[in-house]
Design a protein around this motif. Sequence first.
Motif, mmCIF file in Angstrom:
data_model
loop_
_atom_site.group_PDB
_atom_site.id
_atom_site.type_symbol
_atom_site.label_atom_id
_atom_site.label_comp_id
_atom_site.label_asym_id
_atom_site.label_seq_id
_atom_site.Cartn_x
_atom_site.Cartn_y
_atom_site.Cartn_z
ATOM 1 N N SER A 1 -66.504 -0.537 -1.793
ATOM 2 C CA SER A 1 -65.965 0.524 -0.947
ATOM 3 C C SER A 1 -66.441 1.926 -1.306
ATOM 4 O O SER A 1 -66.076 2.883 -0.628
ATOM 5 N N ALA A 2 -67.242 2.074 -2.346
ATOM 6 C CA ALA A 2 -67.617 3.414 -2.804
ATOM 7 C C ALA A 2 -68.417 4.184 -1.754
ATOM 8 O O ALA A 2 -68.289 5.406 -1.644
ATOM 9 N N ARG A 3 -69.229 3.490 -0.970
ATOM 10 C CA ARG A 3 -70.038 4.171 0.052
ATOM 11 C C ARG A 3 -69.179 4.684 1.213
ATOM 12 O O ARG A 3 -69.648 5.480 2.021
ATOM 13 N N HIS A 4 -67.961 4.191 1.300
ATOM 14 C CA HIS A 4 -67.094 4.551 2.421
ATOM 15 C C HIS A 4 -65.823 5.232 1.929
ATOM 16 O O HIS A 4 -64.795 5.193 2.602
ATOM 17 N N VAL A 5 -65.891 5.854 0.754
ATOM 18 C CA VAL A 5 -64.673 6.289 0.084
ATOM 19 C C VAL A 5 -63.918 7.368 0.853
ATOM 20 O O VAL A 5 -62.685 7.417 0.813
ATOM 21 N N GLU A 6 -64.620 8.243 1.580
ATOM 22 C CA GLU A 6 -63.910 9.280 2.347
ATOM 23 C C GLU A 6 -63.011 8.659 3.407
ATOM 24 O O GLU A 6 -61.835 9.031 3.550
ATOM 25 N N ALA A 7 -63.571 7.703 4.155
ATOM 26 C CA ALA A 7 -62.785 7.026 5.190
ATOM 27 C C ALA A 7 -61.656 6.204 4.572
ATOM 28 O O ALA A 7 -60.548 6.153 5.111
ATOM 29 N N VAL A 8 -61.939 5.572 3.438
ATOM 30 C CA VAL A 8 -60.923 4.785 2.743
ATOM 31 C C VAL A 8 -59.756 5.674 2.324
ATOM 32 O O VAL A 8 -58.584 5.360 2.555
ATOM 33 N N GLN A 9 -60.077 6.793 1.708
ATOM 34 C CA GLN A 9 -59.025 7.705 1.258
ATOM 35 C C GLN A 9 -58.170 8.185 2.427
ATOM 36 O O GLN A 9 -56.935 8.229 2.342
ATOM 37 N N GLU A 10 -58.808 8.509 3.521
ATOM 38 C CA GLU A 10 -58.076 8.984 4.703
ATOM 39 C C GLU A 10 -57.083 7.941 5.197
ATOM 40 O O GLU A 10 -55.934 8.264 5.529
ATOM 41 N N GLU A 11 -57.505 6.685 5.221
ATOM 42 C CA GLU A 11 -56.615 5.629 5.699
ATOM 43 C C GLU A 11 -55.480 5.359 4.722
ATOM 44 O O GLU A 11 -54.327 5.146 5.126
ATOM 45 N N LEU A 12 -55.787 5.376 3.433
ATOM 46 C CA LEU A 12 -54.752 5.086 2.448
ATOM 47 C C LEU A 12 -53.692 6.172 2.406
ATOM 48 O O LEU A 12 -52.511 5.894 2.164
ATOM 49 N N LEU A 13 -54.098 7.411 2.641
ATOM 50 C CA LEU A 13 -53.148 8.522 2.612
ATOM 51 C C LEU A 13 -52.114 8.448 3.741
ATOM 52 O O LEU A 13 -51.099 9.145 3.702
ATOM 53 N N LEU A 14 -52.356 7.595 4.720
ATOM 54 C CA LEU A 14 -51.371 7.404 5.777
ATOM 55 C C LEU A 14 -50.132 6.672 5.263
ATOM 56 O O LEU A 14 -49.064 6.738 5.877
ATOM 57 N N HIS A 15 -50.277 5.973 4.115
ATOM 58 C CA HIS A 15 -49.173 5.155 3.610
ATOM 59 C C HIS A 15 -48.804 5.446 2.156
ATOM 60 O O HIS A 15 -47.632 5.391 1.798
ATOM 61 N N TYR A 16 -49.796 5.730 1.313
ATOM 62 C CA TYR A 16 -49.502 6.013 -0.093
ATOM 63 C C TYR A 16 -49.319 7.518 -0.284
ATOM 64 O O TYR A 16 -50.012 8.326 0.349
#
Length: 255
Positions: free
Chosen positions: A163-178
């Motif tokens: 997931s490192a290549r997509h970390v910005e999108a990952v962080q954005e999605e996770l911040l919706l819940h965590y």
Amino acid sequence: MAIVGAGPGAPDLLTLRAHQRIREAQALIWADSLVSPAVAALAPADCPRISTRSLTLEAVMKVTLEQVRAGKRVVRLHDGDPCLYGALHEQICRLGEAGVEVEVVPGVSAYQATAAALGQALTIPGVVQTVVLTRAAGRTGTPEREALKQVAALQASLCLYLSARHVEAVQEELLLHYPADTPVAIAFRVSWPDERLLLTTLAAMAATTTEHKLIRTTLYLVSPALAASPGYRSRLYAPGHTHLFRGGHGQNASR
């Protein structure tokens, strides 16, 4: 033949069975871009080591079957555990179609090695009791029911591969819940000599990844367990908790 999990990198994190299969190999077919050379070096000196970094599945199967039909003890060496993100299903199916019996030898996965290196539990009573292993969708995609926005809603201990290549999108999605201050451990080549373990927060996960130029061989552990208070404890070992082997107040159940 055997499909063997090479673990996260360090040779002493191999299982005894994996170590034995590698030492007995007469042909080693290995993911040399992911598996530590120190693990491959355990094979006999005269054992051919065939790299798969530039091969398609069809090419891997071709060379594997050539070695098997030549009567050699073939070891297909995968990083981590072959059952996780290792293309195990398609290899097993094609080898089965060719009449080849396959032994699968499990290995220690990066999420386990990372938690151990941190000295951290991923399940803590009263905090989190579920561990999710997943990855960013990327080019290969994931089923919609398994999208990050779905699994993040659990607020479980989340182990993110690839997931490192997509970390910005990952962080954005996770911040919706965590919460933004949820602890995150970033593990690069855990148990290798150049291992890096970085502790940060979810809000800084992408920036930390970019700062350290991490684009591959990186695992993320996102978990409230990483910040749990020492006061949390398992009921299993509580003095007043009875079970088959222990009666109340620390007495044996038979008394």
